[in-house]
Scaffold this active site. Structure first.
Site, PDB file in Angstrom:
ATOM      1  N   HIS A  60      35.568 -11.080  46.225  1.00  0.00           N
ATOM      2  CA  HIS A  60      35.305 -10.743  44.826  1.00  0.00           C
ATOM      3  C   HIS A  60      34.697 -11.978  44.171  1.00  0.00           C
ATOM      4  O   HIS A  60      35.309 -13.039  44.148  1.00  0.00           O
ATOM      5  CB  HIS A  60      36.607 -10.331  44.135  1.00  0.00           C
ATOM      6  CG  HIS A  60      36.478 -10.090  42.668  1.00  0.00           C
ATOM      7  ND1 HIS A  60      35.277  -9.754  42.066  1.00  0.00           N
ATOM      8  CD2 HIS A  60      37.402 -10.136  41.669  1.00  0.00           C
ATOM      9  CE1 HIS A  60      35.476  -9.610  40.765  1.00  0.00           C
ATOM     10  NE2 HIS A  60      36.744  -9.841  40.498  1.00  0.00           N
ATOM     11  N   ASN A  71      24.407 -14.823  50.726  1.00  0.00           N
ATOM     12  CA  ASN A  71      23.551 -14.222  51.749  1.00  0.00           C
ATOM     13  C   ASN A  71      22.812 -15.310  52.511  1.00  0.00           C
ATOM     14  O   ASN A  71      22.837 -16.481  52.122  1.00  0.00           O
ATOM     15  CB  ASN A  71      22.523 -13.285  51.101  1.00  0.00           C
ATOM     16  CG  ASN A  71      23.105 -11.905  50.774  1.00  0.00           C
ATOM     17  OD1 ASN A  71      24.133 -11.515  51.305  1.00  0.00           O
ATOM     18  ND2 ASN A  71      22.429 -11.187  49.900  1.00  0.00           N
ATOM     19  N   HIS A 126      27.084  -3.901  53.489  1.00  0.00           N
ATOM     20  CA  HIS A 126      27.720  -4.940  54.326  1.00  0.00           C
ATOM     21  C   HIS A 126      28.869  -4.369  55.154  1.00  0.00           C
ATOM     22  O   HIS A 126      29.868  -5.040  55.393  1.00  0.00           O
ATOM     23  CB  HIS A 126      28.240  -6.099  53.463  1.00  0.00           C
ATOM     24  CG  HIS A 126      27.164  -6.842  52.731  1.00  0.00           C
ATOM     25  ND1 HIS A 126      26.586  -7.988  53.220  1.00  0.00           N
ATOM     26  CD2 HIS A 126      26.560  -6.600  51.541  1.00  0.00           C
ATOM     27  CE1 HIS A 126      25.678  -8.432  52.358  1.00  0.00           C
ATOM     28  NE2 HIS A 126      25.635  -7.611  51.330  1.00  0.00           N
TER      29      HIS A 126
HETATM   30 FE1  HDE Z   1      27.065  -7.614  47.115  1.00  0.00          FE
HETATM   31  N1  HDE Z   1      28.415  -6.128  47.261  1.00  0.00           N
HETATM   32  N2  HDE Z   1      26.323  -6.801  45.424  1.00  0.00           N
HETATM   33  N3  HDE Z   1      25.579  -9.055  47.025  1.00  0.00           N
HETATM   34  N4  HDE Z   1      27.731  -8.463  48.803  1.00  0.00           N
HETATM   35  C1  HDE Z   1      29.314  -5.983  48.244  1.00  0.00           C
HETATM   36  O1  HDE Z   1      31.588  -5.437  47.986  1.00  0.00           O
HETATM   37  C2  HDE Z   1      26.932  -5.833  44.703  1.00  0.00           C
HETATM   38  C3  HDE Z   1      24.655  -9.178  46.043  1.00  0.00           C
HETATM   39  C4  HDE Z   1      27.339  -9.630  49.351  1.00  0.00           C
HETATM   40  O2  HDE Z   1      31.776  -9.589  53.890  1.00  0.00           O
HETATM   41  C5  HDE Z   1      30.302  -4.878  47.978  1.00  0.00           C
HETATM   42  O3  HDE Z   1      33.399  -5.589  49.327  1.00  0.00           O
HETATM   43  C6  HDE Z   1      26.210  -5.591  43.491  1.00  0.00           C
HETATM   44  C7  HDE Z   1      24.037 -10.467  46.090  1.00  0.00           C
HETATM   45  C8  HDE Z   1      28.056  -9.872  50.575  1.00  0.00           C
HETATM   46  O4  HDE Z   1      33.073  -8.299  52.698  1.00  0.00           O
HETATM   47  C9  HDE Z   1      29.911  -4.402  46.577  1.00  0.00           C
HETATM   48  C10 HDE Z   1      25.140  -6.444  43.517  1.00  0.00           C
HETATM   49  C11 HDE Z   1      24.620 -11.114  47.157  1.00  0.00           C
HETATM   50  C12 HDE Z   1      28.922  -8.797  50.709  1.00  0.00           C
HETATM   51  C13 HDE Z   1      28.714  -5.254  46.268  1.00  0.00           C
HETATM   52  C14 HDE Z   1      25.226  -7.203  44.732  1.00  0.00           C
HETATM   53  C15 HDE Z   1      25.583 -10.213  47.726  1.00  0.00           C
HETATM   54  C16 HDE Z   1      28.701  -7.935  49.586  1.00  0.00           C
HETATM   55  C17 HDE Z   1      30.391  -3.822  49.040  1.00  0.00           C
HETATM   56  C18 HDE Z   1      24.025  -6.611  42.508  1.00  0.00           C
HETATM   57  C19 HDE Z   1      24.320 -12.508  47.678  1.00  0.00           C
HETATM   58  C20 HDE Z   1      29.885  -8.536  51.846  1.00  0.00           C
HETATM   59  C21 HDE Z   1      31.686  -4.032  49.770  1.00  0.00           C
HETATM   60  C22 HDE Z   1      24.462  -6.799  41.192  1.00  0.00           C
HETATM   61  C23 HDE Z   1      24.589 -13.547  46.737  1.00  0.00           C
HETATM   62  C24 HDE Z   1      31.189  -9.218  51.641  1.00  0.00           C
HETATM   63  C25 HDE Z   1      32.337  -5.096  49.044  1.00  0.00           C
HETATM   64  C26 HDE Z   1      32.084  -9.020  52.836  1.00  0.00           C
HETATM   65  C27 HDE Z   1      29.400  -6.748  49.349  1.00  0.00           C
HETATM   66  C28 HDE Z   1      28.062  -5.150  45.121  1.00  0.00           C
HETATM   67  C29 HDE Z   1      24.260  -8.158  45.100  1.00  0.00           C
HETATM   68  C30 HDE Z   1      26.356 -10.559  48.867  1.00  0.00           C
HETATM   69  C31 HDE Z   1      29.668  -2.920  46.418  1.00  0.00           C
HETATM   70  C32 HDE Z   1      26.600  -4.585  42.440  1.00  0.00           C
HETATM   71  C33 HDE Z   1      22.967 -11.004  45.148  1.00  0.00           C
HETATM   72  C34 HDE Z   1      27.913 -11.054  51.509  1.00  0.00           C
HETATM   73  O5  HDE Z   1      30.933  -4.683  45.677  1.00  0.00           O
END
Ligand code: HDE
Length: 694
Positions: A308, A117, A44
């Site tokens: 977070h 999402n 992202h």
């Molecule tokens: Fe994320 N995801 N994600 N994700 N995600 C990040 O956090 C992660 C998942 C989503 O505009 C990271 O700040 C893991 C689902 C959005 O700043 C990180 C898993 C959904 C955004 C991270 C998921 C999301 C992130 C990278 C599986 C929809 C952007 C940078 C367990 C419900 C937020 C950050 C923004 C961002 C980890 C799965 C949505 C690495 C480990 C499911 C919208 O922390």
């Protein structure tokens, strides 16, 4: 303070001499510049943000203690960041990808982050697999290719060995992965969460965002070209909407499931690869979010915003979804990497508007100036403050869920059906949507060089639907499977099709093609009529500057062919005027404009001689009225024409509709039918569109 005398020249020993070490002004300027970036998000990375507010329709205190849902008269400030997942910060907006839809609510109880999402499910069921998924999806480690695309061997290698991915694959291959606008896409919390009321009673909940303008997409060919012509397409669109006062609006919807009903579904509520079909649990619309303010500074707001999933407030809680549980660790961890400080929550964009009381202190870039000598608990010297809730009804506490189990590294049996909902999605698509999924698979798998991976994917598609697998196989040189792997269950969820979304002409953008000699009344009357319906239009011509109409009216050209293209508009209108049309007929760009808009199934309108430009474009399967046709509107498959529109301003004293004589009424009808065609967005019924070389 006072200005420095010179910010253009460094301090030197003589005008042609070396720069002096003493030049603290130069060193400070350069040092700051050298440090003006932070690590981009590992996923992202490319995002666009906006401020706004959320307001509930009614009090939901029966369901949750969360203040944001308590009082319909209270507006809670929000910040939303939309994003793509795979690409780097500078990558194009219009790639095939999931879109992030992350919302920060600055509530009176503290910050609540709903990090969702634009698709309601995810690729994997357990957070343990997230690093593998992302490694496979991101550019390859050896050559850092391809950028912002899943279309390479490593992603499809992983996918072909991960059957749980198939439901998400269907969504990612669908038009949902190509949003027309951030204001025209859904949002989903994805996981099943919990709401808890003041009595400590919990319900399961799925969060939805519904765009007021409906859910709409681009077409694949268009996204590819936009990535070159305007890589900021979605970001610019969001920015301009807000600048123009066309504020994006999203209704929040809840799907609520009673605790007692946890096991009544044929899937597990804790499995993030599953939806709850709307037909099974209807969506209750509970409030509206309006995005009404652009950021002042991209870095300080959109880049530094730190979401977070663990930022929750009393009344909102988690479930044991193993993907959600893993996210609870990852988001905090990743912010520590991005900010190199535990104090990222003190930055203006992240700061709670509710007062915060704890014993924290120190760390890089601490901003809060703590008071007093007490920063521990229990204490008597500070009157025991800050105090815990200790039974207070408004304190945050986790849902008291009963737990009993063995310590295991295993997946629940209830997570093992990977195909039924992929099939449900396929069955729910319209013919055009199905066609797009197949074409997307051809592109994605066509880029895969390893034949065995293509074959494994066809096998997985054959678990979803036999016909789908055969159509995919046919395009990528894999033998068509002869037998279905499983019998299609035949069920569908009509709500999943985007054909059924709300349709409106509001905020659509139309190109008006014109050159010197354009029929001024035809141009302005349609432009004004569209404007009344909330449609904006821009004049497009070969050169910038002014063009002159048939009655000497001068109008300014908004865009030149070289700086724009049909891909940047939702439709096109060609007013008449013999000279204007003759000029356009001799411009390849103008013909191409029409051809491309036609192929992308966009609404096209032409008045009087403008119809001749459509004739020059040789649109297959379209019959156009002849030059001496009646002044009556014809409209089919989104092509709207009116011959002999005449002068709509002067209502003729002759018989209305007679040859060669237009009338205001016909012109109104024309604009009206065009508006309806615009509201339809795309006209998939153009069966011969693919014959157009555009
Ligand atoms: Fe994320 N995801 N994600 N994700 N995600 C990040 O956090 C992660 C998942 C989503 O505009 C990271 O700040 C893991 C689902 C959005 O700043 C990180 C898993 C959904 C955004 C991270 C998921 C999301 C992130 C990278 C599986 C929809 C952007 C940078 C367990 C419900 C937020 C950050 C923004 C961002 C980890 C799965 C949505 C690495 C480990 C499911 C919208 O922390």
């Amino acid at each position: 303070g006072v200005p420095i005398d010179d910010n253009q020249n460094s301090l030197k020993a003589g005008v042609r001499g070396p720069t002096l070490m003493e030049d603290f002004i130069f060193r400070e300027k350069m040092t700051h510049f050298d440090h003006e970036s932070i690590p981009e998000r590992v996923v992202h990375a490319r995002g666009s943000g906006a401020h706004g507010f959320f307001q509930p329709y009614e009090s939901l205190t029966d369901l949750t203690q969360a203040a944001v849902f308590a009082d319909p008269s209270v507006k809670t400030p929000v910040f939303v960041r939309f994003s793509t997942v795979v690409g780097s910060r500078g990558s194009a907006d219009t790639v095939r990808d999931v879109r992030g839809f992350a919302t920060k609510f600055y509530t009176s109880q503290g910050v609540w982050d709903l990090v969702g999402n634009n698709m309601p499910i995810f690729f994997i069921q357990d957070a343990m697999k997230f690093p593998d998924l992302v490694h496979a999806l991101k550019p390859q480690p050896d050559n850092e290719m391809p950028q912002a695309s899943a279309a390479h061997d490593t992603f499809w290698d992983f996918a072909s060995l991960t059957p749980e991915i198939m439901h998400m694959i269907m969504w990612v291959l669908s038009d949902r992965a190509l949003p027309r606008s951030y204001a025209m896409m859904d949002g989903f919390g994805v996981h099943t969460f919990r709401l808890i009321n003041a009595q400590g009673e919990g319900v399961f909940v799925k969060f939805h965002w519904r765009p007021a303008l409906g859910t709409h997409s681009l077409v694949w060919d268009e996204t590819q070209k936009l990535a070159g012509k305007d890589p900021d397409f979605n970001r610019r669109d969001l920015w301009e909407r807000i600048e123009q006062g066309n504020f994006p609006e999203f209704e929040m919807g809840l799907q609520v499931v009673e605790e007692a009903d946890e096991h009544k579904f044929d899937f597990d509520l804790l499995d993030a690869t599953k939806i709850i079909p709307e037909e099974q649990v209807p969506i209750r619309l509970v409030g509206k979010m309006t995005l009404n303010r652009n950021v002042d500074n991209f870095f300080s707001e959109t880049e530094q915003v730190a979401f977070h999933i663990g930022h929750v407030v009393p009344g909102i809680d988690f479930t044991n979804d193993p993907l959600l549980q893993g996210r609870l660790f990852s988001y905090l961890d990743t912010q520590l990497n991005r900010f190199h400080s535990a104090n990222f929550h003190e930055l203006p964009i992240n700061k709670s508007i509710a007062p915060v009381h704890n014993n924290q202190g120190g760390g890089f870039m601490r901003r809060t100036i703590g008071k007093g000598r007490v920063n521990y608990e229990p204490n008597s010297l500070g009157d025991g403050r800050p105090k815990e809730g200790a039974g207070a009804p408004d304190a945050f506490r986790s849902f008291m869920e009963r737990m009993d189990g063995h310590k295991v590294r295993r997946r629940s049996e209830t997570f093992s059906d990977h195909f039924s909902q992929a099939t449900l999605f396929w069955n729910s698509m319209s013919d055009a949507e199905k066609e797009h999924i197949v074409e997307a698979a051809h592109f994605e798998l066509g880029k895969v060089e390893t034949k065995a991976i293509r074959a494994r994917m066809v096998d997985l598609f054959n678990h979803v639907d036999h016909e789908l697998a055969r159509r995919v196989a046919r395009g990528i040189g894999v033998p068509e499977p002869t037998q279905p792997e499983t019998q299609n269950h035949g069920r569908s969820s009509p709500a999943l099709s985007m054909e059924r979304t709300g349709k409106s002409p509001k905020t659509r953008k139309i190109a008006i093609l014109a050159a010197d000699g354009f029929a001024a009344a035809e141009l302005t009357s349609v432009r004004d009529a569209l404007k009344k319906q909330g449609v904006t239009s821009m004049t497009v011509s070969k050169f910038g500057g002014m063009i002159t109409g048939d009655d000497a009216t001068e109008i300014e050209v908004d865009k030149m062919f070289v700086t724009t293209g049909s891909i940047m508009f939702d439709g096109v209108y060609v007013p008449g005027g013999r000279d204007s049309i003759t000029t356009l007929q001799n411009q390849g760009d103008a013909i191409h404009f029409i051809n491309e808009a036609f192929r992308h199934c966009k609404p096209i309108a032409a008045a009087s001689e403008g119809v001749d430009l459509l004739a020059s474009a040789e649109l297959p399967g379209v019959s156009l009225p002849s030059a001496n046709g009646t002044g009556k509107v014809s409209s089919a498959h989104g092509v709207v024409t009116l011959r002999n529109a005449g002068n709509p301003g002067a209502v003729s004293s002759k018989v209305k509709g007679a040859i060669g004589v237009g009338s205001a009424a016909h012109m109104d009808d024309f604009a009206d039918q065009f508006t309806q065609a615009i509201a339809q967005h795309r006209h998939w019924s153009r069966s011969m569109k693919d014959q157009v070389p555009a």
